[in-house]
Each structure stands twice: as structure tokens, then as C-alpha cells.
Design a protein around this motif. Structure first.
Motif, short mmCIF file in Angstrom:
data_model
loop_
_atom_site.label_atom_id
_atom_site.label_comp_id
_atom_site.label_asym_id
_atom_site.label_seq_id
_atom_site.Cartn_x
_atom_site.Cartn_y
_atom_site.Cartn_z
N CYS A 233 0.84 -1.21 0.00
CA CYS A 233 0.00 0.00 0.00
C CYS A 233 0.87 1.26 0.00
O CYS A 233 0.55 2.25 -0.67
CB CYS A 233 -0.93 0.00 1.21
SG CYS A 233 -2.31 -1.15 1.08
N MET B 42 2.19 1.63 -3.57
CA MET B 42 1.15 2.13 -4.47
C MET B 42 0.84 3.59 -4.20
O MET B 42 0.60 4.37 -5.13
CB MET B 42 -0.12 1.28 -4.32
CG MET B 42 -1.27 1.72 -5.21
SD MET B 42 -0.96 1.43 -6.97
CE MET B 42 -1.50 -0.27 -7.12
N LEU C 101 -6.20 4.54 -4.26
CA LEU C 101 -5.84 3.20 -3.81
C LEU C 101 -7.02 2.50 -3.15
O LEU C 101 -7.35 1.35 -3.48
CB LEU C 101 -4.66 3.28 -2.83
CG LEU C 101 -4.35 2.03 -2.01
CD1 LEU C 101 -3.92 0.89 -2.91
CD2 LEU C 101 -3.29 2.32 -0.96
N HIS D 225 -7.77 0.19 -6.26
CA HIS D 225 -6.63 -0.69 -6.48
C HIS D 225 -6.23 -1.57 -5.30
O HIS D 225 -5.13 -2.13 -5.29
CB HIS D 225 -5.40 0.15 -6.89
CG HIS D 225 -5.64 1.02 -8.09
ND1 HIS D 225 -6.28 0.56 -9.22
CD2 HIS D 225 -5.33 2.32 -8.32
CE1 HIS D 225 -6.35 1.55 -10.11
NE2 HIS D 225 -5.79 2.62 -9.58
N THR E 39 -5.37 -5.12 -6.50
CA THR E 39 -4.05 -5.25 -7.11
C THR E 39 -2.97 -5.38 -6.04
O THR E 39 -2.05 -6.20 -6.15
CB THR E 39 -3.78 -4.04 -8.01
OG1 THR E 39 -4.75 -4.02 -9.06
CG2 THR E 39 -2.39 -4.11 -8.62
N VAL E 40 -3.08 -4.57 -5.02
CA VAL E 40 -2.11 -4.63 -3.92
C VAL E 40 -2.19 -5.98 -3.21
O VAL E 40 -1.16 -6.57 -2.85
CB VAL E 40 -2.37 -3.46 -2.94
CG1 VAL E 40 -1.53 -3.63 -1.69
CG2 VAL E 40 -2.07 -2.13 -3.60
N TYR F 291 2.81 -1.73 -9.80
CA TYR F 291 1.96 -0.76 -9.11
C TYR F 291 2.01 0.60 -9.81
O TYR F 291 0.99 1.30 -9.91
CB TYR F 291 2.39 -0.61 -7.65
CG TYR F 291 2.29 -1.88 -6.84
CD1 TYR F 291 1.31 -2.83 -7.10
CD2 TYR F 291 3.18 -2.15 -5.81
CE1 TYR F 291 1.22 -4.00 -6.36
CE2 TYR F 291 3.11 -3.31 -5.06
CZ TYR F 291 2.13 -4.23 -5.35
OH TYR F 291 2.04 -5.39 -4.62
N THR F 292 3.20 0.97 -10.29
CA THR F 292 3.32 2.23 -11.03
C THR F 292 2.49 2.18 -12.31
O THR F 292 1.77 3.15 -12.64
CB THR F 292 4.79 2.50 -11.37
OG1 THR F 292 5.57 2.51 -10.17
CG2 THR F 292 4.95 3.84 -12.08
N THR G 201 -0.12 0.35 -12.84
CA THR G 201 -1.53 0.40 -12.43
C THR G 201 -1.95 1.83 -12.11
O THR G 201 -3.06 2.27 -12.46
CB THR G 201 -1.76 -0.51 -11.21
OG1 THR G 201 -1.46 -1.86 -11.56
CG2 THR G 201 -3.20 -0.43 -10.74
N ALA G 202 -1.08 2.57 -11.42
CA ALA G 202 -1.39 3.97 -11.10
C ALA G 202 -1.54 4.82 -12.36
O ALA G 202 -2.31 5.78 -12.38
CB ALA G 202 -0.30 4.54 -10.20
#
Length: 641
Positions: A387, A390, A420, A424, A427-428, A486-487, A489-490
Motif C-alpha cells: 500500500c 502504491m 488506492l 486498487h 491489485t495490492v 503498481y506504477t 496500475t497507477a
């Protein structure tokens, strides 16, 4: 090529990996069930109130345990657990091997004889001998030698919230401490070490605060010294490798003359060893030069990214405090986990042991709750750390892909946390579960290696260590890939697998740049950690040297240096995370934009200068078909795709 998905930074937000979020929620519900089950079965009462060796919980009425004498007693007025021999410690199982009783008061002064124990019982109404022995029989009944505490009975006091009588003087735990701290040979050394810590606690706190301030200052000024620091580091590495190689060849030549003069076997062996070392150093130096020659232009990108990372912390100051929130949440979770673990240690059904006393054990499928609880420790801890990754990735992505920095959200960190939580978390959860799948087998193998230490043969030991090493390397690689996923996804709001694949493709296309950033950049940050630890340690030596109230100040200095390294690692790991996110954003920016109208770059002016210099170098080199040309091709030929 037409099926290639375009990167659309921050254009839309979608919920990702929802099934994994549901699975994680179900898992957390299972963790809550374990806590509720242990409380419902009386484990919480046994842990907090304490229980004696017969299964009675102190401070309440109890139910008779079949086959156990002295069970089922009414101990409403006896609220404290007292051990007849509190210093009889089992070093293997790390527990007190002593009969435990419930008493109404702890002895607040040392009792040297049975008469003193009898007088204490008559005066305070607290019987320190076993239940079947009356206080009037302490000095006359021959059973008192076994049923009464070993004297002298040390002065003790109740532990807050846990109702256990613990000796005030910890000297009887010196043996246990020596088993944990191997360099302590006697209790006097332990006492001096503890005395040094307690006497200099104000200095320790001040030095810990100093390391915190130094870490924050370094994060601000590293953007200004990054260029100088990188080239100084490069020159030092070159001079060190050349100097080391030259010294080895000089020693070899000198030793060769001595060997001819002495003609001894030892001199010949030394000569051969020096030759091997000199050849190995020469090969290492040549390889190092070749690597630096290949990566010399990519070092400029590392410098530019560090410079931009400094600007990110100026625009997003809350990033500095990100380690605090993560550490605080981890501490809360670990406190909860340890509490439930203690509950599990006292839950279950009462079972007589070999000595005729009561132990609480779980039977059937319930005994596997331990494994579930351990998996929860790893998965949820990794989830919390993910977390943080992210959150940092989302904030830095927002900064990078916002052309007008004055249009940034008021608090990009909180905006990233909001995205987040809303989109997301699944995903985490998936990314942290993948790390858990690798970490738990490694922990099991490490446990097996510890248990079999000195018992297994050399081949088995080598294979076990090799497996542990391979799993560790795999874990580090997956952690790095997860962070880049994660990047991605962001940026694009894609699920974990898609983001990991996209990030992996970008990283492979820029493999040499990744190598340069992960070698030069990581070593720079390592030097920063060393600088903070050395500065704090030097200040500690100067301050502690003027203290005359204690004997040994080695332990306070070790505590300060360890804390300084921990703080520096937490802060500079955030810096490293920001640099990695900036690099992925930069690689995507240069792949899909070329600076032409409608495809303008998002990057900072410092990175723009790097791109322009790279283009000039390519033109001067005639756009040769080497690795450098292929890597920079997307910048100038993105239209061809």
C-alpha cells in the motif's frame, strides 16, 4: 502492432483485481475468527488474569478439571500468579519451569526462611505455598520443602495488566539473558550495560532525533550534490580498482624476488596466491572499465532522476512522512498479531501433562490455526508495505504527468490514497500474495536449516542454503517487478498481470538504463546511509565520552547506530522508490512522445536536457545500429509505430 494498447496516464480509473480483494477480505475475516475463537474459549482471561499449574484462572471461580487435584477452586480473592521458583528457566522452550499458584499479594520484600513465608501469609493473607498446605503447617510439615517456594524468595511486584508476580531484581534472569546475548559472560557485565543505557537515555533519544533530522536534510540536499557525488564515486572506484591491482602486481614482483632468494615452500605458496589475486583483480578492473564505458552516458540519466526526485519532495512534502505512517500501521498490526498469538498459546482444552499439571492444547483441525495466523502475518505485512508503494507511485505519477505543476491536487498523497482505497486494493492484495508465496517457503527452509544445524551432512546443508538463496533472489526480483507493476496500475488503471507485463516490457527495452540506476543509484543511497550512521556515531562518541556516571557506553552507541541506519534506510528507500517510479514514467514518456505538437513530453526540464543531449549524440554517431541506438529509437521514431 495494431493490438498494442496505448498508455493513457491518469485519463480513467477502474477497479482492478476485485476477486483478489474479496479473497483478501475473506482471509482477514478468518484472522478475526481466530481472535474471536481464542477469546471465546477463555484464552484472553487466562492470558490477562493468569492461571496456576492446576488450570485455575486467578481472580474468579473455576470449573473442575477431570483427574486434576486442586482444580475448580474459588480464587476470587487471589488475583496474582506466583511462581515458586521464578529463576528456574527452560532455555530451550524459553519458559519458567516452576509450580505456579494464585496468591492474593506478591511479596514486596525478600523472604529468607520458611518462618518469614509463614509470617507473610499470616500478615497479608497471601499463602505462597501449595493449596493443600495450611499456613500454620509451613514450619512443621515435612512436605513444605517441596510445596513451598525456594528461599530466599526474591522481592517481586505484579506486572501491570498481566497479574504476574515478577522479581524486582532481574539478576536471576542473567542466565537467560546470557543465552540470548552471547558476549555477556556474567551478570555484572549485563548490569553495567543496562546501567549505561538507562543513565544515557537522554543522549540516546537526542542522537536518534539527530539521525532523523540528518536523514530529512540529506533527502533535500541530495538533488544539489547528486552530480558531484556520482562522479566522485566513479573516480574513487576507478582509482581504487587501479590502485588495488597495481599493489597486487607490485607485491607479486617483490615476492618473486624473495622466493628466488629463500626457495621455501611457504614463499612459493604466497607467490602463487598473489599471482591468482593479481590476475583476478586485473580481470575485475577490465570488466569494471568496460561496464563504466558502456554506462557512462546512462549515469547522466541517474543524476537527472535524482535531481527531479528532489523536486518531487519539494512539491510533495508529505512523502517525507510516508515511512512514519507505514511504520505506525505495521506496529499496530504486529501488536494485534502478537496479542492473538499469546491468546493462541493459552487456548484449547485442559490436558494433564507428564508432571500431573494442566496444559492447554488445541486438538483436531483447530491446531492448524497457528499456520493460518503465521501466513496472515506475512501477507498482511506485505499488503501494508505494498500500500505504501502504491501510494508513493500514485503521487509521483500524478506529479510527473501533470504538465502545469500549479494544477497539482492540494494533497497528491491523499489523492493517491483515495485512488488506492477506491480502485486498487485488489491489485495490492494480489501483488503482496505473490511475495508471500515466495517468502513463506524460504522461512520454512530457514527454520529447517536452524533446527538441523550440526546434524545434516555437507551436501544437504549446501543444497538447503542454495534453495534459500534462490528464493531470496526470486523474492527481490518479484518485489522490484511488483513495484513497477503498481506504477503501471497507477498510470493506466489496469489489473496486476497486465500492469506487470507492460512494466516488464518497458524495463527490458531499457535494460542498460535499469542496470545503471540500480547500481550507481543504490550505491549513492548506500553511501548516504553510511554518512548518516557515521555522523550520528561520531556525535554519540563525543557526547558519551563526557559521561562519567556509567561504566560501559558501547551498548548505547550500538543502539544509536542501529536506529540511525534504520531511519536512514526508511527515508532513503522512499527516495529510491521515487527514483524508480520516475524512471518508468520517463521511459513511457520517451516511448510514446517525441516532443512534436500533440505529442509533447511530460518530463521535467532536466530530463528534457538529457533527451536532447542523447539525440545530439545519436546524430553525431550516425545513428549506428548498436544497443544505444535501439534503446533511444522510441524517442525519435515513435510515429513509425
Amino acid at each position: 502492432k495494431s493490438s498494442k494498447r496505448e498508455w493513457k496516464p491518469l485519463e480513467e480509473h477502474n477497479c482492478t483485481d476485485v476477486p483478489w480483494l474479496l479473497l483478501f477480505i475473506l482471509f482477514c475475516i478468518g484472522m478475526g475468527f481466530i481472535c474471536g475463537f481464542s477469546i471465546a474459549t477463555g484464552a484472553a482471561a487466562r492470558l490477562l488474569s493468569g492461571y496456576d499449574s492446576y488450570g485455575n484462572i486467578c481472580g474468579q471461580k473455576n470449573v473442575k478439571v477431570e483427574g486434576i487435584v486442586n482444580s475448580g477452586l474459588d480464587l476470587t480473592h487471589k488475583k496474582y500468579v506466583f511462581f515458586l521458583d521464578p529463576c528456574n528457566i527452560d532455555l530451550v522452550h524459553q519458559r519458567i519451569k516452576s509450580l505456579a499458584l494464585c496468591v492474593s499479594a506478591c511479596p514486596r520484600k525478600e523472604l529468607k526462611t520458611l518462618a518469614d513465608i509463614q509470617k507473610f501469609a499470616e500478615t497479608n493473607g497471601s499463602t505462597l505455598c501449595s493449596y493443600e498446605l495450611q499456613s500454620s503447617e509451613y514450619t512443621t510439615d515435612p512436605r513444605a520443602a517441596k510445596l513451598c517456594p525456594k528461599y530466599p524468595v526474591p522481592e517481586s511486584a505484579p506486572i501491570p495488566f498481566f497479574h504476574r508476580c515478577a522479581p524486582v531484581n532481574i539478576s536471576c534472569y542473567a542466565k537467560f539473558a546470557e543465552a540470548l546475548i552471547t558476549f555477556v559472560s556474567d551478570s555484572s557485565v549485563l548490569h553495567r550495560l543496562i546501567s549505561g543505557v538507562m543513565t544515557s537515555k537522554e543522549i540516546i533519544m537526542g542522537l536518534c532525533l539527530l539521525s532523523l533530522v540528518l536523514s530529512m536534510i540529506l533527502m533535500v540536499i541530495i538533488r544539489y550534490i547528486s552530480r558531484v557525488l556520482v562522479w566522485i564515486l566513479t573516480i574513487l572506484v576507478i582509482l581504487g580498482s587501479l590502485g588495488g591491482t597495481g599493489v597486487l602486481w607490485w607485491l607479486y614482483a617483490k615476492q618473486q624476488l624473495s622466493a628466488r632468494a629463500l626457495e621455501t615452500q611457504i614463499a612459493k605458496d604466497n607467490l602463487q596466491a598473489l599471482l591468482i589475486y593479481a590476475i583476478a583483480a586485473t580481470v575485475f578492473t577490465v570488466i569494471l572499465f568496460l561496464i563504466m564505458l558502456i554506462m557512462r552516458k546512462r549515469v547522466a540519466l541517474t543524476i537527472a532522476l535524482f535531481h527531479v526526485a528532489g523536486k518531487v519532495f519539494i512539491h510533495l512534502p508529505l512523502l517525507v512522512f510516508q515511512p512514519f505512517w507505514t511504520f505506525f500501521v505495521l506496529i499496530l498490526f504486529w501488536t494485534y498479531w502478537i496479542t492473538v498469538l499469546l491468546f493462541l498459546g493459552t487456548t484449547g482444552s485442559p490436558v494433564p501433562n507428564e508432571e500431573g499439571f494442566v496444559e492447554f492444547r488445541m486438538v483436531g483441525p483447530l491446531k492448524y490455526m497457528w499456520w493460518y495466523h503465521v501466513v496472515g502475518l506475512v501477507w498482511i505485512s506485505e499488503f501494508i508495505l505494498a500500500c505504501q508503494q502504491m501510494t508513493v507511485a500514485g503521487a509521483v505519477v500524478t506529479y510527473y504527468f501533470t504538465r502545469e505543476k500549479r494544477n497539482l491536487p492540494f494533497t497528491p498523497i491523499l489523492a493517491s490514497v483515495n485512488r488506492l482505497v477506491c480502485y486498487h486494493l485488489g491489485t495490492v492484495a494480489k501483488g503482496s500474495f505473490i511475495i508471500t508465496l515466495v517468502k513463506i517457503p524460504r522461512m520454512i527452509l530457514m527454520y529447517i536449516h536452524t533446527q538441523l544445524k550440526g546434524k545434516e551432512n555437507a551436501c544437504a546443508r549446501c543444497m538447503l542454503k542454495a534453495c534459500i538463496c534462490c528464493l531470496w533472489c526470486l523474492e527481490k526480483c518479484l518485489t522490484y517487478l511488483n513495484q513497477n507493476a503498481y506504477t503501471a496500475t497507477a498510470i493506466n488503471s489496469t489489473n496486476f498481470c497486465t500492469s506487470a507485463k507492460d512494466a516488464f516490457v518497458i524495463l527490458v527495452e531499457n535494460a542498460l538504463r535499469v542496470a545503471a540506476i540500480n547500481t550507481v543509484g543504490d550505491f549513492m543511497l548506500f553511501l548516504g546511509k553510511v554518512l548518516i550512521v557515521c555522523s550520528t556515531g561520531l556525535a554519540g562518541i563525543m557526547l558519551l565520552n563526557y559521561q562519567r556516571d556509567y561504566t560501559i557506553w558501547v551498548l548505547p552507541l550500538i543502539i544509536v547506530c542501529l536506529f540511525a541506519f534504520l531511519v536512514a534506510h526508511c527515508f532513503l528507500s522512499i527516495y529510491e522508490m521515487v527514483v524508480d517510479v520516475l524512471f518508468l514514467c520517463f521511459a513511457i514518456d520517451t516511448k510514446y512522445n517525441d516532443g512534436s505538437p500533440g505529442r509533447e513530453f511530460y518530463m521535467d526540464k532536466v530530463l528534457m536536457e538529457f533527451v536532447e543531449n542523447s539525440r545530439k549524440s545519436m546524430k553525431e554517431a550516425g545513428r549506428a545500429g548498436g544497443a544505444e541506438s535501439r534503446e533511444l529509437k522510441p524517442m525519435v521514431g515513435a510515429d513509425e509505430e
